[in-house]
Enzyme design. Structure first.
Site, PDB file in Angstrom:
ATOM      1  N   TRP A  77      -7.610   0.963   5.147  1.00  0.00           N
ATOM      2  CA  TRP A  77      -6.366   1.636   4.772  1.00  0.00           C
ATOM      3  C   TRP A  77      -6.453   2.035   3.309  1.00  0.00           C
ATOM      4  CZ3 TRP A  77      -2.747   0.267   0.976  1.00  0.00           C
ATOM      5  CH2 TRP A  77      -1.626   1.101   0.920  1.00  0.00           C
ATOM      6  N   GLU A  98      -6.288   2.965   9.483  1.00  0.00           N
ATOM      7  CA  GLU A  98      -4.849   2.677   9.538  1.00  0.00           C
ATOM      8  C   GLU A  98      -4.053   3.748   8.795  1.00  0.00           C
ATOM      9  OE1 GLU A  98      -1.775  -0.814   7.942  1.00  0.00           O
ATOM     10  OE2 GLU A  98      -3.936  -1.041   7.733  1.00  0.00           O
ATOM     11  N   LYS A 122      -0.360   5.744   7.524  1.00  0.00           N
ATOM     12  CA  LYS A 122       0.925   5.397   6.932  1.00  0.00           C
ATOM     13  C   LYS A 122       1.717   6.676   6.727  1.00  0.00           C
ATOM     14  CE  LYS A 122       2.940   2.387   3.429  1.00  0.00           C
ATOM     15  NZ  LYS A 122       2.654   1.348   2.428  1.00  0.00           N
ATOM     16  N   ASP A 132       0.156   0.264  12.634  1.00  0.00           N
ATOM     17  CA  ASP A 132       0.977  -0.714  11.921  1.00  0.00           C
ATOM     18  C   ASP A 132       2.432  -0.417  12.254  1.00  0.00           C
ATOM     19  OD1 ASP A 132       2.668  -1.840   9.775  1.00  0.00           O
ATOM     20  OD2 ASP A 132       0.775  -2.385   8.833  1.00  0.00           O
ATOM     21  N   HIS A 164       4.637   1.464   9.713  1.00  0.00           N
ATOM     22  CA  HIS A 164       4.123   2.672   9.069  1.00  0.00           C
ATOM     23  C   HIS A 164       4.597   3.966   9.706  1.00  0.00           C
ATOM     24  CE1 HIS A 164       0.479   0.738   6.797  1.00  0.00           C
ATOM     25  NE2 HIS A 164       1.633   0.152   6.531  1.00  0.00           N
ATOM     26  N   HIS A 197      -1.274  -3.928  13.463  1.00  0.00           N
ATOM     27  CA  HIS A 197      -0.729  -4.774  12.425  1.00  0.00           C
ATOM     28  C   HIS A 197       0.767  -4.886  12.705  1.00  0.00           C
ATOM     29  CE1 HIS A 197      -3.907  -4.603   8.956  1.00  0.00           C
ATOM     30  NE2 HIS A 197      -4.324  -5.267  10.020  1.00  0.00           N
ATOM     31  N   ASP A 214       8.431   0.791   4.927  1.00  0.00           N
ATOM     32  CA  ASP A 214       7.382  -0.200   5.191  1.00  0.00           C
ATOM     33  C   ASP A 214       7.503  -1.363   4.222  1.00  0.00           C
ATOM     34  OD1 ASP A 214       5.042  -1.419   6.137  1.00  0.00           O
ATOM     35  OD2 ASP A 214       3.843  -0.413   4.625  1.00  0.00           O
ATOM     36  N   ASP A 250       7.491  -4.640   5.027  1.00  0.00           N
ATOM     37  CA  ASP A 250       6.718  -5.820   5.425  1.00  0.00           C
ATOM     38  C   ASP A 250       7.553  -7.092   5.457  1.00  0.00           C
ATOM     39  OD1 ASP A 250       3.926  -4.825   5.798  1.00  0.00           O
ATOM     40  OD2 ASP A 250       4.200  -4.153   3.752  1.00  0.00           O
ATOM     41  N   ASP A 268       1.011  -8.712   9.635  1.00  0.00           N
ATOM     42  CA  ASP A 268       0.964  -8.095   8.309  1.00  0.00           C
ATOM     43  C   ASP A 268       2.371  -8.032   7.715  1.00  0.00           C
ATOM     44  OD1 ASP A 268       0.398  -6.735   6.015  1.00  0.00           O
ATOM     45  OD2 ASP A 268      -0.202  -4.864   6.985  1.00  0.00           O
TER      46      ASP A 268
END
Length: 417
Positions: free
Chosen positions: A184, A225, A227, A258, A261, A285, A293, A295, A324
């Site tokens: 990423w 990955e 985003k 992800d 994302h 993820h 994003d 997390d 993640d």
């Protein structure tokens, strides 16, 4: 009723809908989850000092962050004692290289020996290992990495990712488990770009140079990955979903999804079945975005349950499932534990659904019954099945692990001053 009686009663209620709780428990225990090492120290890593960059942020100032690999190992082991499941992996970033002998090298010079202690730790705890190149929080990542118009900078990051590919092969050889090597990058622009194509051409060329490195495809899976945007990259992300989806398909590697994302209104679970029509395997993820994003720690909510449902229905063996998320506002072992256990809960919940009945009803276009049955399932005593699953895995039940965590915080973590 005691726990055994409660489980037997719950099992009968699921059986009435054609669901075998015993098989659901066994299947859930076999699903591999990869726990991310970076929750324990707020993504700081060991190779640099200073603030995070590249759209990466942790917020909060809860005390007792792991400050070195010894403390991080300690916290990971405590977390593992709370998490059920027969098969677990640990997901590493390249920035967690251990320079215990005092020798430091930059990221393009990393070697397998810098992860020897991680291998020893993994073997001790019966863990597989996954790996990520760290293309952020570095002076040469201030503007762009694999898409940089500065050829010297671009080649630095190409060398870094090639080094990470070799390290991934080493991790797989040592643990006997396939290693997912994920790429990423934070490359993009804050405002409207004048040229979208050229950075993507450079990124494609960089990835091609990395993939030209010989490696054992039975031991290492490579993923890319995407985003949608990041802090300071609100208008343009070089590594978009469309770019990586097409690149992965054309190069025979994995496209990593992800869950944080994408746009807030996108249903990430809906993407899985489409991807699997064109790929034998895919990577995930699992995170929880709050408007972006961010997390957040994964919760046992509708989004996670729907994601787990798609994983279970499409064969969990086809997925590399990595967690993640990172939160510095709460106890970090608690964050790890809640997120990992919630992923396990969601998978068990999905295994306990009468999915074949749902499918048959959809084929009959009986959507009235589907809705009613789905709501009925929600009221079944899932917690009693979950606690039995934890008991069989020799980890604390839902009401038991938190007091143990608080004692660990008092006895161990609070001494970190």
């Amino acid at each position: 009723m005691n726990q055994t009686e409660r489980f037997e009663s719950a099992k009968e209620q699921y059986q009435a809908l054609g669901v075998d709780a015993e098989k659901a428990i066994d299947r859930t225990a076999s699903i591999v989850l990869s726990m991310h090492c970076w929750q324990g120290d707020d993504v700081m890593g060991f190779d640099r000092k200073g603030a995070l960059s590249g759209g990466i942020q942790t917020t909060g100032n809860y005390p007792y962050r792991a400050r070195n690999y010894q403390e991080l190992f300690q916290d990971i082991e405590k977390t593992l004692s709370f998490i059920p499941g027969d098969h677990k992996k640990l997901n590493l970033h390249a920035s967690y290289a251990i320079f215990d002998d005092g020798e430091w090298v930059d990221r393009d010079k990393l070697e397998p020996r810098h992860f020897k202690k991680w291998v020893e730790f993994a073997k001790k705890n019966h863990l597989g290992l996954d790996f990520n190149s760290t293309n952020f929080s570095h002076p040469l990542a201030e503007n762009a990495t694999l898409s940089s118009e500065n050829e010297e900078i671009r080649q630095f990051w190409i060398r870094h990712n090639i080094a990470c590919l070799k390290i991934s092969e080493y991790l797989a050889e040592e643990t006997g488990e396939p290693c997912l090597f994920n790429i990423w990058i934070p490359d993009g622009l804050k405002d409207i770009p004048a040229d979208r194509l050229s950075p993507r051409k450079r990124l494609m060329d960089s990835l091609d140079q990395i993939l030209a490195t010989p490696y054992d495809k039975a031991k290492v899976r490579i993923s890319v990955e995407s985003k949608v945007f990041g802090i300071g990259l609100e208008s343009y992300t070089v590594g978009s979903h469309e770019f990586y989806m097409n690149y992965a398909s054309s190069r025979g590697i994995l496209c990593l999804i992800d869950t944080g994302h994408f746009h807030p209104t996108e249903n990430v679970a809906d993407k899985l079945s489409s991807m699997l029509l064109f790929h034998d395997e895919m990577a995930l993820h699992v995170s929880r975005p709050v408007r972006w994003d961010s997390d957040h720690v994964v919760l046992f909510n509708d989004d996670l349950r729907e994601l787990a449902e798609e994983i279970v229905k499409n064969d969990p063996r086809r997925f590399f499932i990595g967690m993640d998320y990172f939160d510095a506002s709460i106890n970090r072992v608690s964050a790890w534990t809640n997120g990992m256990r919630n992923m396990q809960k969601a998978l068990l919940y999905a295994e306990l659904e009468p999915s074949q009945t749902f499918k048959e009803l959809q084929d009959q276009r009986d959507f009235t019954r589907i809705m009613s049955l789905r709501e009925e399932v929600k009221t079944l005593p899932f917690g009693d099945i979950w606690n039995e699953y934890c008991r069989r895995q020799n980890v604390p039940a839902e009401n038991e692990w938190f007091p143990l965590l608080k004692q660990y915080e008092k006895d161990v973590m609070s001494k970190r001053v």
